[in-house]
Enzyme design. Sequence first.
Site, mmCIF file in Angstrom:
data_model
loop_
_atom_site.group_PDB
_atom_site.id
_atom_site.type_symbol
_atom_site.label_atom_id
_atom_site.label_comp_id
_atom_site.label_asym_id
_atom_site.label_seq_id
_atom_site.Cartn_x
_atom_site.Cartn_y
_atom_site.Cartn_z
ATOM 1 N N MET A 177 0.800 -1.218 0.000
ATOM 2 C CA MET A 177 0.000 0.000 0.000
ATOM 3 C C MET A 177 0.837 1.276 0.000
ATOM 4 O O MET A 177 0.476 2.259 0.645
ATOM 5 C CB MET A 177 -0.955 -0.009 1.209
ATOM 6 C CG MET A 177 -1.864 -1.212 1.257
ATOM 7 S SD MET A 177 -2.874 -1.380 -0.222
ATOM 8 C CE MET A 177 -4.066 -0.081 0.096
ATOM 9 N N ARG A 178 1.965 1.255 -0.714
ATOM 10 C CA ARG A 178 2.785 2.464 -0.802
ATOM 11 C C ARG A 178 3.133 2.713 -2.266
ATOM 12 O O ARG A 178 3.337 1.759 -3.022
ATOM 13 C CB ARG A 178 4.111 2.315 -0.051
ATOM 14 C CG ARG A 178 4.013 1.696 1.294
ATOM 15 C CD ARG A 178 5.342 1.736 2.005
ATOM 16 N NE ARG A 178 5.627 3.081 2.454
ATOM 17 C CZ ARG A 178 5.082 3.619 3.540
ATOM 18 N NH1 ARG A 178 4.269 2.928 4.282
ATOM 19 N NH2 ARG A 178 5.372 4.842 3.877
ATOM 20 N N LEU A 179 3.231 3.996 -2.598
ATOM 21 C CA LEU A 179 3.725 4.341 -3.927
ATOM 22 C C LEU A 179 5.229 4.067 -3.965
ATOM 23 O O LEU A 179 5.936 4.351 -2.998
ATOM 24 C CB LEU A 179 3.493 5.817 -4.216
ATOM 25 C CG LEU A 179 2.179 6.202 -4.878
ATOM 26 C CD1 LEU A 179 2.140 7.717 -5.071
ATOM 27 C CD2 LEU A 179 1.991 5.486 -6.206
ATOM 28 N N ASN A 201 3.087 -5.182 -10.323
ATOM 29 C CA ASN A 201 1.988 -5.010 -9.369
ATOM 30 C C ASN A 201 0.744 -5.670 -9.935
ATOM 31 O O ASN A 201 0.634 -5.856 -11.149
ATOM 32 C CB ASN A 201 1.731 -3.507 -9.164
ATOM 33 C CG ASN A 201 0.620 -3.242 -8.159
ATOM 34 O OD1 ASN A 201 0.558 -3.885 -7.103
ATOM 35 N ND2 ASN A 201 -0.276 -2.324 -8.479
ATOM 36 N N HIS A 222 -3.479 -5.206 -9.828
ATOM 37 C CA HIS A 222 -4.543 -4.271 -9.450
ATOM 38 C C HIS A 222 -5.895 -4.923 -9.748
ATOM 39 O O HIS A 222 -6.079 -5.503 -10.822
ATOM 40 C CB HIS A 222 -4.386 -2.963 -10.248
ATOM 41 C CG HIS A 222 -5.406 -1.947 -9.849
ATOM 42 N ND1 HIS A 222 -5.346 -1.276 -8.645
ATOM 43 C CD2 HIS A 222 -6.531 -1.527 -10.469
ATOM 44 C CE1 HIS A 222 -6.394 -0.468 -8.549
ATOM 45 N NE2 HIS A 222 -7.117 -0.603 -9.645
HETATM 46 C C1 GRF Z 1 -5.461 -7.579 -4.102
HETATM 47 O O1 GRF Z 1 -6.813 -7.392 -4.402
HETATM 48 C C2 GRF Z 1 -4.579 -6.822 -5.060
HETATM 49 O O2 GRF Z 1 -5.112 -6.748 -6.337
HETATM 50 C C3 GRF Z 1 -4.531 -5.464 -4.445
HETATM 51 O O3 GRF Z 1 -4.475 -5.687 -3.063
HETATM 52 C C4 GRF Z 1 -5.084 -6.948 -2.769
HETATM 53 C C5 GRF Z 1 -4.056 -7.752 -2.043
HETATM 54 O O4 GRF Z 1 -4.580 -8.968 -1.586
HETATM 55 N N1 GRF Z 1 -3.411 -4.705 -4.962
HETATM 56 P P1 GRF Z 1 -3.644 -10.033 -0.904
HETATM 57 O O5 GRF Z 1 -2.928 -9.322 0.244
HETATM 58 O O6 GRF Z 1 -2.697 -10.553 -1.930
HETATM 59 O O7 GRF Z 1 -4.579 -11.094 -0.391
#
Ligand code: GRF
Length: 208
Positions: free
Chosen positions: A98-100, A115, A117
Amino acid sequence: MIKVMEPRRLKLAVLASGRGSNFVALWEAIQKKELDAEICLLISDKKEAPALSKAADAGITALFLDPRSYPKREDYEAEVVNQLKAQEIDIVVLAGYMRLVGRVMLDAYKLKIVNIHPALLPSFAGLNAQQQALDYGVKVSGCTVHFVDEGMDTGPIIIQTAVDVYPDDNADILAERILVEEHKTYCKALQLLAEGRIYIKDRTVHIK
Ligand code: GRF
């Protein structure tokens, strides 16, 4: 056209801030020999991230690096890069991180940070992608694996998988349906890298 990497058994590091289901999916794919890779390291910026204990349970080095212990983002990233270099990591896999990502990591791992998404980019970048998709009223959403650049979910797209959206979906139900595809899509994208089949020209990824 640039070839992103030669075929090889990938040495992966996973960066995760939360649950870690994508990490587990990758680890399982490696055990089943569906992905020619090894996960050498999992780094989290959150002490309580379940991903850390999942990695430790799998016998993988799990490292909590607290961004608040470093004066600047650059210092934090320099330490992340130190850890990655020490393990000779080929590809950095962001999985719910959760970081840029900033210049220090991007310069050290050019076209080597990926990454996932939970939407079909460029639609619904950023947080709560599944809720954004529902609010917009799309009939199809999905997931995207992409190279990371300095933007938020803006880097070159490697592969995408579409997922239907149904009228009575809520964000949790849709997220769950997309997550099933995320796990497969991430493995597929990384296996393409392991096979040396990924090329890039401008911002378009070509799969040979
Ligand atoms: C996933 O939905 C991913 O696409 C998003 O964050 C979530 C991470 O899930 N970036 P996890 O920690 O891999 O279960």
